[in-house]
Design an enzyme around this catalytic site. Structure first.
Site, PDB file in Angstrom:
ATOM      1  CG  HIS A 126       8.741 -51.065  27.882  1.00  0.00           C
ATOM      2  ND1 HIS A 126       8.653 -50.136  26.677  1.00  0.00           N
ATOM      3  CD2 HIS A 126       9.478 -51.977  27.599  1.00  0.00           C
ATOM      4  CE1 HIS A 126       9.548 -50.808  25.743  1.00  0.00           C
ATOM      5  NE2 HIS A 126       9.923 -51.963  26.269  1.00  0.00           N
ATOM      6  CB  CYS A 128      12.867 -50.190  25.885  1.00  0.00           C
ATOM      7  SG  CYS A 128      13.291 -51.969  25.911  1.00  0.00           S
ATOM      8  CD  GLU A 166       6.195 -47.901  27.811  1.00  0.00           C
ATOM      9  OE1 GLU A 166       7.286 -47.515  28.642  1.00  0.00           O
ATOM     10  OE2 GLU A 166       6.607 -48.236  26.832  1.00  0.00           O
TER      11      GLU A 166
END
Ligand code: GLN
Length: 538
Positions: A508, A382, A510
Site C-alpha cells: 500500500h 494490493c 498510499e
C-alpha cells in the site's frame, strides 16, 4: 517531561479533529519542537482491522504493522512523525489488558473499576507513547463527541493529567461547531456553549476552542463565545471551511495559535517557518495548471473515508504535477453491468485499490482489462494487483479458471493463494502480513525508473500472495516481476511491457505519500495520465 495537549470534539462528529490535531502538530514542529500524536478510540474493537470500511473508514497501517485509525494518516502527512502501535489506543485494548491482569490475579482481591483501573491503564498507555516518542509535546486526540458514554473514561483520564502533572503542563483544545442558520441569517453559539458546558461537567475547562464555521466569526461572536465558555478571546480560533485541508496549519498560524500554546506551556522556541509548506503544498494545491480525471474503481466508493490515503496520495501527485486530480468514483459492481467504454469515458487513468471478498471483483477485473487493452495508465494496489494477476491469467495465459483462493478456495488455477504460514491462522485480528517489508527492485524496469533505487520498504496489509508456480507462464506473456521480497521470494510488484503505465503492487504505497513528497508510484501515474488522451464518446 512532555507537555500534553488533549483534543476533544463537540456538537457533532466529523468536525476534523484529526486534521486539527495534525495541523497543530505541524505548527509546533515548525517552531522546532519535537511532537508526537496519538489517537484514543472509544470503540470496543481492539483495533479497526476487523471493521467494515463503511463503519470506520480506511484502516491506516503503520510502519511497525499496527492497524490503526485513519487519523494516524493525517498525523504522518502533516508532520514528520511516524506512528507506531503505541499511537492508537482503543477501549478494546484497554479492557483486554485490564481483564487479563485481573484473571492472572494481579489486582490482589480488589474490585476492578473504571476509575481508577481503566483510567490508569489509559494514562499508562498515553505516557508510554509519550516516552517512546521522546517528544516534547504530545497531542492526544480523543475520538467521538463529548457526551458519548464510550468516551467518558478517556475524558476522565485526560482530566486527571492536569491533576497529576499540573495545569501548566496540560492543555485542552476543544473542536466545536458554530453553525450558520440560513433562515435566521445568524451564526449561533449555543451548541458550542452546551458542548463546553458538558466538558466542564466532567471537570475539563478547555483552553482553546477551534470553531468550525462556514462564515467568518465577527469579533462580537468571538467575544460571546469567550465569555460564555470561559476561554480567552484570542484562544477562540476560527476554522472556516477551506478548499484544501493543507491550508489549515497556515490559518492556525495566522491566528497565532502556536504562540498561545507556547505561552501556556511557558516554552520559548525559534520563530515559525511555514513558507515552504505554503509555497510547495498550499499554493500548488490551490492553483494547478492542469486537470486530469482518474477512475477509482472500488466497492466502498460511497464513503470517501474508506479510501482516505488514496485520495490524499492522488492529491499529492497532483501537487507534484501541477494538476488538479478529479476522482471519478466507479462502483466495481456497476461495471459488471455496463460497458467499460461508457464507464471510463473521459478518464485518463484507472486505479484499483485494496479490498476484501468476492463482491465487485469481476468488475475490477473488467476495468483492468480495459486499461490493459486500451493502454490507459493503470495503478493496482494490493487487491488491485491480485485482480490484475487474475485478469492476465485468464485473458493472456489461457488460464480461464484462474482465481484467488480467497474467492474460490478450490480454484483450478489458484494464481493468488495463501502461503503456508497463513494457512495455519485461525484468529482474524492482526494476523495478516502487516507493516513494512523490504522489496528488491529489478534494474531496467518501470519500477526502477519510478523509484530510482533498488531497495525500498513499503507497508502491507493482506493475507494472499502471488502463487510462484505461475511465474514462468506470466513472464512468457509479457509480465515483468519487477519487485520481490527477497527473504521469502514473494512477488511485490508486477508490470506490463509495451504499455505506457501498467503497474500493480502487493503493498500500500498510499500510506507513505506526503503532500510535499508525493509517492513516486502515484506521482508517475498522474504524470502518465496527463499525457494520456482520454477517449471521448458521446
Ligand atoms: N483481500 C486480499 C488479501 O487479503 C487483499 C487485501 C488488501 O487489498 N488489503 O490478500
Amino acid at each position: 517531561m512532555a507537555k500534553y495537549i488533549f483534543v476533544t470534539g463537540g456538537v457533532i462528529s466529523s468536525l476534523g479533529k484529526g486534521i486539527t490535531s495534525a495541523s497543530i502538530g505541524r505548527i509546533l514542529e515548525s517552531r522546532g519542537l519535537k511532537v508526537s500524536l496519538m489517537k484514543c478510540d472509544p470503540y470496543i474493537n481492539v483495533d479497526p482491522g476487523t471493521m467494515n470500511p463503511y463503519q470506520h473508514g480506511e484502516v491506516y497501517v503503520t510502519e511497525d504493522g499496527a492497524e490503526t485509525d485513519l487519523d494516524l494518516g493525517h498525523y504522518e502527512r502533516f508532520t514528520h512523525t511516524e506512528g507506531t502501535r503505541f499511537n492508537n489506543v482503543t477501549t478494546g485494548q484497554v479492557y483486554n489488558t485490564v481483564i487479563s491482569r485481573e484473571r492472572r490475579g494481579d489486582y490482589l482481591g480488589k474490585t476492578i473499576q473504571v476509575i481508577p483501573h481503566i483510567t490508569n491503564e489509559i494514562k499508562d498507555r498515553v505516557k508510554k507513547a509519550a516516552k517512546s516518542s521522546g517528544a516534547e509535546i504530545v497531542l492526544v486526540e480523543i475520538g467521538g463527541t463529548v457526551g458519548d458514554i464510550e468516551s467518558l473514561p478517556f475524558l476522565e483520564a485526560a482530566r486527571q493529567f492536569s491533576q497529576d502533572f499540573g495545569k501548566d503542563n496540560v492543555l485542552y483544545v476543544h473542536v466545536t461547531l458554530v453553525p450558520y442558520i440560513k433562515c435566521a441569517e445568524e451564526i449561533k453559539t449555543k451548541p458550542t456553549q452546551h458542548s463546553v458546558g458538558t466538558l466542564r461537567e466532567i471537570g475539563i475547562q478547555p483552553d482553546i476552542l477551534i470553531c468550525r464555521t462556514e462564515r467568518p466569526l465577527s469579533a462580537e461572536i468571538k467575544e460571546k463565545i469567550s465569555l460564555f465558555c470561559n476561554v480567552q478571546k484570542e484562544a477562540v480560533i476560527e476554522a472556516r471551511d477551506v478548499a484544501s485541508i493543507y491550508q489549515i496549519p497556515i490559518i492556525f498560524k495566522e491566528q497565532v495559535l502556536d504562540e498561545i500554546i507556547l505561552s501556556h506551556f511557558k516554552l520559548i522556541s525559534k520563530s515559525s517557518e511555514l513558507k515552504d509548506w505554503e509555497r510547495n503544498v498550499v499554493e500548488k494545491a490551490l492553483h494547478p495548471k492542469h486537470t486530469v480525471t482518474i477512475a477509482l474503481v472500488g466497492k466502498y466508493t460511497g464513503l470517501q473515508d474508506a479510501y482516505k490515503s488514496i485520495h490524499e496520495s492522488l492529491a499529492h501527485a497532483g501537487i507534484a504535477n501541477d494538476a488538479r486530480v478529479e476522482i471519478k468514483k466507479v462502483d466495481s459492481e456497476d461495471i459488471e453491468k455496463h460497458s467499460a467504454e461508457k464507464v471510463f469515458n473521459g478518464v485518463s487513468g484507472i486505479l484499483v485499490p485494496g479490498g476484501f471478498g468476492y463482491r465487485g471483483i469481476e468488475g475490477k477485473i473488467k476495468a483492468i482489462r480495459y486499461a490493459r487493452e486500451n493502454k490507459v495508465p493503470f495503478l493496482g494496489l494490493c487487491l488491485g494487483m491480485q485482480c490484475a494477476v487474475i485478469e492476465f491469467a485468464r485473458a493472456a495465459c489461457g488460464l480461464h479458471e484462474a482465481n484467488s483462493t480467497e474467492f474460490k478456495p478450490k480454484a483450478k488455477h489458484p494464481v493468488i493463494s495463501l502461503i503456508a504460514e497463513q494457512r495455519k491462522i485461525k484468529d482474524m485480528g492482526g494476523t495478516m502480513r502487516l507493516g513494512a517489508y523490504p522489496c528488491r527492485i529489478k534494474k531496467n524496469s518501470l519500477a526502477y525508473k519510478i523509484y530510482g533505487r533498488i531497495l525500498i520498504r513499503e507497508r502491507h496489509r493482506h493475507r494472499y500472495e502471488f502463487n510462484n508456480k505461475y511465474r514462468a507462464a506470466f513472464q512468457k506473456k509479457g509480465i515483468v516481476f519487477s519487485g520481490i521480497y527477497p527473504q521469502k521470494n514473494l512477488v511485490e510488484i508486477i508490470e506490463l511491457k509495451n504499455h505506457p503505465y501498467f503497474i500493480a503492487v502487493q503493498f500500500h504505497p498510499e500510506f507513505k505519500s506526503r503532500p510535499d513528497k508525493a509517492h513516486p508510484l502515484f506521482r508517475e501515474f498522474i504524470r502518465s495520465a496527463l499525457s494520456h488522451q482520454p477517449s471521448a464518446i458521446s
